[in-house]
Design an enzyme around this catalytic site. Structure first.
Site, short mmCIF file in Angstrom:
data_model
loop_
_atom_site.label_atom_id
_atom_site.label_comp_id
_atom_site.label_asym_id
_atom_site.label_seq_id
_atom_site.Cartn_x
_atom_site.Cartn_y
_atom_site.Cartn_z
N LYS A 1 -142.85 -69.22 32.14
CA LYS A 1 -144.17 -68.59 32.09
C LYS A 1 -144.12 -67.20 31.45
O LYS A 1 -144.96 -66.87 30.65
CB LYS A 1 -144.77 -68.47 33.51
N ARG B 1 -151.88 -69.17 43.21
CA ARG B 1 -150.69 -69.86 43.68
C ARG B 1 -150.97 -70.74 44.88
O ARG B 1 -150.08 -71.41 45.37
CB ARG B 1 -149.67 -68.81 44.11
N ARG C 1 -130.50 -66.72 33.61
CA ARG C 1 -131.29 -65.48 33.68
C ARG C 1 -130.51 -64.39 34.43
O ARG C 1 -130.48 -63.24 34.00
CB ARG C 1 -132.62 -65.77 34.39
N ARG D 1 -133.45 -59.42 39.85
CA ARG D 1 -134.49 -59.30 40.86
C ARG D 1 -133.94 -59.73 42.21
O ARG D 1 -133.14 -60.63 42.29
CB ARG D 1 -135.65 -60.24 40.49
N ARG E 1 -138.46 -70.48 46.84
CA ARG E 1 -139.60 -70.30 45.93
C ARG E 1 -140.05 -71.65 45.36
O ARG E 1 -141.23 -71.91 45.18
CB ARG E 1 -139.25 -69.33 44.81
P1 ADP Z 1 -141.83 -66.38 39.68
O1 ADP Z 1 -140.92 -65.86 38.62
O2 ADP Z 1 -141.15 -67.16 40.75
O3 ADP Z 1 -143.01 -67.10 39.14
P2 ADP Z 1 -143.38 -63.97 40.37
O4 ADP Z 1 -142.80 -62.81 39.67
O5 ADP Z 1 -144.65 -64.53 39.82
O6 ADP Z 1 -142.27 -65.10 40.51
O7 ADP Z 1 -143.64 -63.61 41.91
C1 ADP Z 1 -142.63 -63.08 42.73
C2 ADP Z 1 -143.09 -63.07 44.17
O8 ADP Z 1 -144.28 -62.28 44.30
C3 ADP Z 1 -143.45 -64.42 44.77
O9 ADP Z 1 -142.34 -65.15 45.23
C4 ADP Z 1 -144.40 -63.99 45.90
O10 ADP Z 1 -143.72 -63.48 47.00
C5 ADP Z 1 -145.17 -62.83 45.27
N1 ADP Z 1 -146.39 -63.32 44.58
C6 ADP Z 1 -146.65 -63.24 43.25
N2 ADP Z 1 -147.86 -63.77 42.97
C7 ADP Z 1 -148.37 -64.19 44.16
C8 ADP Z 1 -149.56 -64.85 44.54
N3 ADP Z 1 -150.49 -65.19 43.63
N4 ADP Z 1 -149.74 -65.14 45.85
C9 ADP Z 1 -148.85 -64.81 46.77
N5 ADP Z 1 -147.69 -64.21 46.48
C10 ADP Z 1 -147.43 -63.89 45.19
#
Ligand code: ADP
Length: 197
Positions: free
Chosen positions: A13, A88, A127, A139, A150
């Site tokens: 993404k 999400r 990564r 991270r 996740r």
């Molecule tokens: P990924 O690379 O897994 O897509 P993100 O960077 O989008 O991860 O998100 C990291 C973390 O931030 C998630 O695991 C969650 O804890 C929180 N988070 C991000 N977006 C949301 C959302 N829309 N709703 C709830 N938690 C979120």
């Protein structure tokens, strides 16, 4: 143009978001980035979100919806925006629909990056290795154990958005197993079919 990028962690993404931003000149709204910024700044939201994020769980729907609502009211979102990491959950998707309707706006497309789960752990390892090779810390939630959490959260809470948007006629599925350039090309075809807002 209002577009959502959907897909499990490691689907690509972030990579494709950068491509879309450049092509369409719309801002990328990544709730993950926004929450990490809040954590780094030590805001009340950040303090609440930190442990949840570190565990690979979801921050509350109310918190993320409020962050997104505030952000899309800013001037640079007037011509559209790309949502990455939001919605999400089904509740978030319904909240977004209501939010947009209130502003007389609507979603143009939901682009799902579809990938075989079997490659995701391998992509995560790559990564982490690349981040470390640059001399940076990965991270906090980029480790195999949290990643599995996740992924489970994605399956349970986020995957139901696929039939939700399919019913709305908004879902566009892209083969996320193809090369980065081939995925971008597939996305271009979808975006070219939308036109400006
Ligand atoms: P990924 O690379 O897994 O897509 P993100 O960077 O989008 O991860 O998100 C990291 C973390 O931030 C998630 O695991 C969650 O804890 C929180 N988070 C991000 N977006 C949301 C959302 N829309 N709703 C709830 N938690 C979120």
């Amino acid at each position: 143009m209002i577009v959502i990028l959907l897909g499990p962690p490691g689907a690509g993404k972030g990579t494709q978001a950068a491509h879309i931003v450049e092509k369409c000149h719309i801002p990328q709204l990544s709730t993950g980035d926004m929450l990490r910024a809040a954590v780094a700044a030590g805001t009340p939201v950040g303090r609440q979100a930190k442990s949840v994020m570190d565990a690979g769980k979801l921050v509350s729907d109310e918190i993320v919806a409020a962050i997104v609502e505030e952000r899309i009211e800013q001037d640079d979102c007037a011509n559209g925006f790309l949502l990455d990491g939001f919605p999400r959950t089904l509740v978030q998707a319904e909240t977004l629909d209501a939010m947009l309707e209130k502003k007389d706006r609507s979603l143009d497309a939901v682009i799902e990056l579809r990938v075989d789960e079997s490659v995701l752990i391998e992509r995560l390892r790559t990564r982490i290795a690349q981040t470390q090779a640059r001399g940076e810390e990965p991270r906090k939630d980029d480790n195999e154990e949290t990643f599995k959490e996740r992924l489970q959260v994605y399956r349970d809470q986020t995957a139901p958005l696929i039939p939700y948007y399919e019913k709305q006629g908004k879902l566009k599925v892209v083969d996320g197993m193809a090369s980065i350039a081939a995925v971008s090309a597939e996305i271009d075809v979808i975006l070219d079919g939308i036109g400006p807002e």
